[in-house]
Design an enzyme around this catalytic site. Structure first.
Site, PDB file in Angstrom:
ATOM      1  N   SER A   1      -2.403  -4.560  87.747  1.00 35.77           N
ATOM      2  CA  SER A   1      -3.497  -5.458  87.345  1.00 35.77           C
ATOM      3  C   SER A   1      -4.726  -4.665  86.901  1.00 35.77           C
ATOM      4  O   SER A   1      -4.998  -3.582  87.413  1.00 35.77           O
ATOM      5  CB  SER A   1      -3.880  -6.345  88.532  1.00 35.77           C
ATOM      6  OG  SER A   1      -5.147  -6.917  88.330  1.00 35.77           O
TER       7      SER A   1
ATOM      8  N   GLN B   1      -1.366  -4.699  82.934  1.00 41.46           N
ATOM      9  CA  GLN B   1      -1.894  -6.047  82.629  1.00 41.46           C
ATOM     10  C   GLN B   1      -3.376  -5.946  82.296  1.00 41.46           C
ATOM     11  O   GLN B   1      -4.134  -5.280  83.000  1.00 41.46           O
ATOM     12  CB  GLN B   1      -1.702  -6.963  83.846  1.00 41.46           C
ATOM     13  CG  GLN B   1      -2.309  -8.359  83.698  1.00 41.46           C
ATOM     14  CD  GLN B   1      -3.733  -8.463  84.240  1.00 41.46           C
ATOM     15  OE1 GLN B   1      -4.084  -7.780  85.190  1.00 41.46           O
ATOM     16  NE2 GLN B   1      -4.559  -9.304  83.619  1.00 41.46           N
TER      17      GLN B   1
ATOM     18  N   TYR C   1      -7.076  -7.884  81.554  1.00 40.12           N
ATOM     19  CA  TYR C   1      -8.076  -8.940  81.410  1.00 40.12           C
ATOM     20  C   TYR C   1      -9.135  -8.379  80.460  1.00 40.12           C
ATOM     21  O   TYR C   1      -9.475  -7.196  80.565  1.00 40.12           O
ATOM     22  CB  TYR C   1      -8.764  -9.227  82.746  1.00 40.12           C
ATOM     23  CG  TYR C   1      -7.997 -10.060  83.729  1.00 40.12           C
ATOM     24  CD1 TYR C   1      -7.405 -11.260  83.369  1.00 40.12           C
ATOM     25  CD2 TYR C   1      -7.916  -9.661  85.056  1.00 40.12           C
ATOM     26  CE1 TYR C   1      -6.737 -12.032  84.311  1.00 40.12           C
ATOM     27  CE2 TYR C   1      -7.250 -10.429  86.001  1.00 40.12           C
ATOM     28  CZ  TYR C   1      -6.661 -11.618  85.617  1.00 40.12           C
ATOM     29  OH  TYR C   1      -6.001 -12.381  86.552  1.00 40.12           O
TER      30      TYR C   1
ATOM     31  N   THR D   1      -3.279 -11.142  79.841  1.00 39.63           N
ATOM     32  CA  THR D   1      -3.339 -12.425  80.554  1.00 39.63           C
ATOM     33  C   THR D   1      -4.290 -13.383  79.849  1.00 39.63           C
ATOM     34  O   THR D   1      -5.443 -13.048  79.572  1.00 39.63           O
ATOM     35  CB  THR D   1      -3.771 -12.190  82.014  1.00 39.63           C
ATOM     36  OG1 THR D   1      -2.765 -11.402  82.641  1.00 39.63           O
ATOM     37  CG2 THR D   1      -3.922 -13.508  82.761  1.00 39.63           C
TER      38      THR D   1
ATOM     39  N   ARG E   1     -11.041 -21.485  94.158  1.00 40.38           N
ATOM     40  CA  ARG E   1      -9.959 -21.441  95.151  1.00 40.38           C
ATOM     41  C   ARG E   1     -10.539 -21.935  96.473  1.00 40.38           C
ATOM     42  O   ARG E   1     -11.306 -21.235  97.138  1.00 40.38           O
ATOM     43  CB  ARG E   1      -9.426 -20.024  95.283  1.00 40.38           C
ATOM     44  CG  ARG E   1      -9.062 -19.436  93.909  1.00 40.38           C
ATOM     45  CD  ARG E   1      -7.694 -18.824  93.841  1.00 40.38           C
ATOM     46  NE  ARG E   1      -7.385 -18.472  92.462  1.00 40.38           N
ATOM     47  CZ  ARG E   1      -7.495 -17.243  91.950  1.00 40.38           C
ATOM     48  NH1 ARG E   1      -7.873 -16.241  92.719  1.00 40.38           N
ATOM     49  NH2 ARG E   1      -7.197 -17.017  90.691  1.00 40.38           N
TER      50      ARG E   1
ATOM     51  N   LYS F   1       0.559 -13.334  78.828  1.00 36.53           N
ATOM     52  CA  LYS F   1       0.930 -13.931  80.120  1.00 36.53           C
ATOM     53  C   LYS F   1       0.087 -15.175  80.383  1.00 36.53           C
ATOM     54  O   LYS F   1      -1.116 -15.186  80.118  1.00 36.53           O
ATOM     55  CB  LYS F   1       0.694 -12.910  81.235  1.00 36.53           C
ATOM     56  CG  LYS F   1       0.875 -13.441  82.658  1.00 36.53           C
ATOM     57  CD  LYS F   1       0.796 -12.310  83.680  1.00 36.53           C
ATOM     58  CE  LYS F   1       1.028 -12.790  85.099  1.00 36.53           C
ATOM     59  NZ  LYS F   1      -0.152 -13.407  85.716  1.00 36.53           N
TER      60      LYS F   1
ATOM     61  N   HIS G   1      -0.027 -18.591  86.835  1.00 35.09           N
ATOM     62  CA  HIS G   1      -0.815 -17.697  87.683  1.00 35.09           C
ATOM     63  C   HIS G   1      -0.527 -17.969  89.171  1.00 35.09           C
ATOM     64  O   HIS G   1      -1.406 -17.869  90.024  1.00 35.09           O
ATOM     65  CB  HIS G   1      -2.309 -17.902  87.394  1.00 35.09           C
ATOM     66  CG  HIS G   1      -3.119 -16.631  87.413  1.00 35.09           C
ATOM     67  ND1 HIS G   1      -3.528 -15.980  86.275  1.00 35.09           N
ATOM     68  CD2 HIS G   1      -3.619 -15.906  88.453  1.00 35.09           C
ATOM     69  CE1 HIS G   1      -4.240 -14.919  86.606  1.00 35.09           C
ATOM     70  NE2 HIS G   1      -4.312 -14.839  87.922  1.00 35.09           N
TER      71      HIS G   1
ATOM     72  N   ARG H   1      -2.818 -20.603  90.786  1.00 35.54           N
ATOM     73  CA  ARG H   1      -4.154 -20.172  91.205  1.00 35.54           C
ATOM     74  C   ARG H   1      -5.245 -20.528  90.208  1.00 35.54           C
ATOM     75  O   ARG H   1      -6.414 -20.215  90.440  1.00 35.54           O
ATOM     76  CB  ARG H   1      -4.148 -18.654  91.435  1.00 35.54           C
ATOM     77  CG  ARG H   1      -3.306 -18.241  92.614  1.00 35.54           C
ATOM     78  CD  ARG H   1      -2.999 -16.761  92.607  1.00 35.54           C
ATOM     79  NE  ARG H   1      -4.108 -15.922  93.029  1.00 35.54           N
ATOM     80  CZ  ARG H   1      -4.422 -15.664  94.294  1.00 35.54           C
ATOM     81  NH1 ARG H   1      -3.715 -16.198  95.263  1.00 35.54           N
ATOM     82  NH2 ARG H   1      -5.430 -14.864  94.586  1.00 35.54           N
TER      83      ARG H   1
HETATM   84  C1  LIG Z   1      -3.392 -12.106  95.141  1.00 35.09           C
HETATM   85  C2  LIG Z   1      -3.034 -12.350  93.700  1.00 35.09           C
HETATM   86  C3  LIG Z   1      -3.746 -11.714  92.707  1.00 35.09           C
HETATM   87  C4  LIG Z   1      -3.412 -11.931  91.362  1.00 35.09           C
HETATM   88  N1  LIG Z   1      -4.072 -11.215  90.394  1.00 35.09           N
HETATM   89  C5  LIG Z   1      -3.664 -11.306  89.113  1.00 35.09           C
HETATM   90  C6  LIG Z   1      -4.216 -10.452  88.117  1.00 35.09           C
HETATM   91  O1  LIG Z   1      -5.049  -9.607  88.414  1.00 35.09           O
HETATM   92  N2  LIG Z   1      -3.770 -10.600  86.839  1.00 35.09           N
HETATM   93  C7  LIG Z   1      -2.821 -11.526  86.493  1.00 35.09           C
HETATM   94  O2  LIG Z   1      -2.453 -11.619  85.318  1.00 35.09           O
HETATM   95  N3  LIG Z   1      -2.266 -12.332  87.425  1.00 35.09           N
HETATM   96  C8  LIG Z   1      -2.643 -12.221  88.714  1.00 35.09           C
HETATM   97  N4  LIG Z   1      -2.041 -13.001  89.670  1.00 35.09           N
HETATM   98  C9  LIG Z   1      -0.930 -13.874  89.290  1.00 35.09           C
HETATM   99  C10 LIG Z   1       0.404 -13.124  89.359  1.00 35.09           C
HETATM  100  O3  LIG Z   1       0.492 -12.152  88.354  1.00 35.09           O
HETATM  101  C11 LIG Z   1       1.585 -14.071  89.166  1.00 35.09           C
HETATM  102  O4  LIG Z   1       1.400 -14.823  87.988  1.00 35.09           O
HETATM  103  C12 LIG Z   1       1.785 -15.007  90.358  1.00 35.09           C
HETATM  104  O5  LIG Z   1       1.433 -14.390  91.559  1.00 35.09           O
HETATM  105  C13 LIG Z   1       3.251 -15.454  90.422  1.00 35.09           C
HETATM  106  O6  LIG Z   1       3.439 -16.370  91.448  1.00 35.09           O
HETATM  107  P1  LIG Z   1       4.021 -15.985  92.906  1.00 35.09           P
HETATM  108  O7  LIG Z   1       2.911 -15.250  93.610  1.00 35.09           O
HETATM  109  O8  LIG Z   1       4.284 -17.312  93.492  1.00 35.09           O
HETATM  110  O9  LIG Z   1       5.221 -15.128  92.711  1.00 35.09           O
HETATM  111  C14 LIG Z   1      -2.378 -12.810  91.023  1.00 35.09           C
HETATM  112  C15 LIG Z   1      -1.667 -13.472  92.045  1.00 35.09           C
HETATM  113  C16 LIG Z   1      -1.973 -13.227  93.370  1.00 35.09           C
HETATM  114  C17 LIG Z   1      -1.160 -13.914  94.432  1.00 35.09           C
END
Ligand SMILES: Cc1cc2nc3c(=O)[nH]c(=O)nc-3n(C[C@H](O)[C@H](O)[C@H](O)COP(=O)(O)O)c2cc1C
Length: 417
Positions: free
Chosen positions: A144, A165, A167, A195, A204, A291, A315, A318
């Site tokens: 990330s 990845q 941002y 992303t 959140r 993404k 995501h 989230r």
């Molecule tokens: C703690 C956390 C931090 C995340 N940070 C990023 C990030 O920095 N960049 C991004 O593209 N997605 C981020 N995501 C999303 C993940 O890349 C991914 O899309 C998602 O976690 C997939 O779902 P799952 O956790 O149920 O497997 C984050 C997810 C979590 C749980």
């Protein structure tokens, strides 16, 4: 890679994979430390429960929670559970091949580690440990932009499986965005994942209720919460609070944790536009993915800009609580652009069976985020390896049970839904 079905003889990814002679009935082919872990933590859910016990609530909730009322989070799980696969029988499924080739690179299995920012809040050292585990298991590891280790370090730790990845950092005509990308290229990242699903920071609810701010500022409540998790507290004391390491180059070499957090909060904001995607595509010579897409029209737009792949994702629930389950969106996107680009899906992957479901719905591979974090939160360094082994074991069994012996067969022939 071709190996024997673990239900029959051997299996299991990475370190600790069992020689057939050590495997007994019911061992799944695991031996030694891997077998002991499998007995105590046979599923990712068991790791999740242990990670929850070992960490303060605000840290666990930051990882496990979603946006709003957690509806999208629940939708991901419910949609995966709803996918029924009617098995085909009478086939020789003794030898299962989980290997895939993605963007010209060979991987051991069709799953990888999704990018996760500030994951060090769950437990320090997680980014580097998961990069090492991914390298051992030979599955993609996506670092990330807001990770707690550097691009250059992950390039060294995971040279065969490193993806980056991005941002956007829009100020100064995206000078920092392009510099991050140039650093990732120099560090050897095989793929750039841009992303798009964070046009604004989401609310959140759990984090708000828990009083989570970054950097972490102890209040009476969070201090009591942290006191429940003494091992976590000690690990934090030893490592220091997680920092946005990659921004030291821009916020100033003497920037402290607070300066880095303010820098990221202020500068890394705003949507990733299609115009910027087109510019990044031009700047990046290797595999290029976007993404966070869920709408087939957006997928078509991405393909028209020359992307090599799309990570269909919400995501992990989230960002937008009304968003569809990513596995449902995948099926629609696959129907529209599945022939012209590579599709990866993430969101809710907790079992090897989920990976088969993803393949059946048109993905070349599926990424998991939280599953790997829970592994590390529960077990430390060995956690990533254990999750990879569980996923591989369960995927092999699911493939065989469905009547498919390879990823290609799972995606196409052999089964009906
Ligand atoms: C703690 C956390 C931090 C995340 N940070 C990023 C990030 O920095 N960049 C991004 O593209 N997605 C981020 N995501 C999303 C993940 O890349 C991914 O899309 C998602 O976690 C997939 O779902 P799952 O956790 O149920 O497997 C984050 C997810 C979590 C749980």
């Amino acid at each position: 890679m071709t190996a024997t079905n673990p239900g029959v003889a051997e299996g299991g990814a990475g370190r600790g994979a069992a020689p057939a002679r050590a495997a007994g009935w019911g061992s799944g082919g695991f031996s030694g430390q891997a077998a002991a872990l499998r007995r105590r933590y046979p599923t990712v859910d068991d790791l999740k429960a242990r990670a929850r016990r070992r960490t303060p609530r605000f840290a666990y909730d930051f990882v496990a929670g979603g946006v709003g009322e957690d509806l999208c989070l629940a939708r991901n799980r419910a949609a995966l559970d709803a996918i029924v696969i009617t098995p085909r029988l009478g086939l020789d499924v003794a030898r299962i091949d989980t290997a895939i080739t993605l963007f010209g690179r060979d991987y051991r299995a069709p799953f990888g580690v999704a990018p996760m920012g500030l994951a060090g809040l769950l437990w320090p050292g997680v980014d580097e440990a998961l990069a090492r585990a991914a390298q051992r298991a030979r599955i993609p590891y996506v670092l990330s932009t807001v990770a707690n280790t550097t691009i250059e370090r992950v390039g060294q730790l995971a040279p065969d499986v490193f993806w980056y990845q991005l941002y956007g950092v829009p100020g100064n005509d995206h000078a920092v965005s392009f510099d991050l990308v140039a650093r990732a290229e120099r560090a050897g990242a095989h793929a750039l994942v841009v992303t798009m699903d964070v046009p604004v920071r989401s609310k959140r609810t759990r984090d708000v209720r828990n009083g989570l701010v970054v950097p972490f500022r102890p209040t009476l409540r969070t201090a009591l919460d942290a006191a429940r998790a003494p091992q976590w507290g000690l690990a934090m004391l030893r490592h220091g609070q997680p920092r946005f390491e990659n921004f030291l180059a821009y916020a100033g070499a003497d920037a402290n944790t607070t300066d880095l957090a303010s820098y990221v909060f202020q500068k890394m904001a705003g949507p990733m536009t299609w115009e910027m995607v087109a510019r990044l595509r031009q700047a990046w010579p290797r595999a290029f993915l976007v993404k966070g897409l869920l709408h087939p029209d957006d997928a078509e737009k991405a393909v028209s800009l020359g992307v090599d792949g799309i990570v269909v994702s919400n995501h992990g629930g989230r960002q937008f609580d009304a968003a569809p389950a990513s596995i449902d969106a995948l099926a629609e996107i696959a129907a529209r652009v599945g022939d012209s680009t590579s599709l990866i899906v993430d969101g809710g992957m907790m079992h090897g069976l989920d990976l088969l479901r993803a393949l059946r719905c048109g993905a070349q591979a599926a990424f998991a985020g939280r599953a790997f974090l829970f592994g590390y939160g529960a077990l430390g360094e060995e956690g990533g390896d254990h999750v990879a082994r569980l996923f591989e074991e369960e995927l092999r069994l699911a493939l065989a049970q469905s009547g498919a012996v390879s990823v290609a067969e799972a995606r196409g022939a052999g089964t009906t839904m």
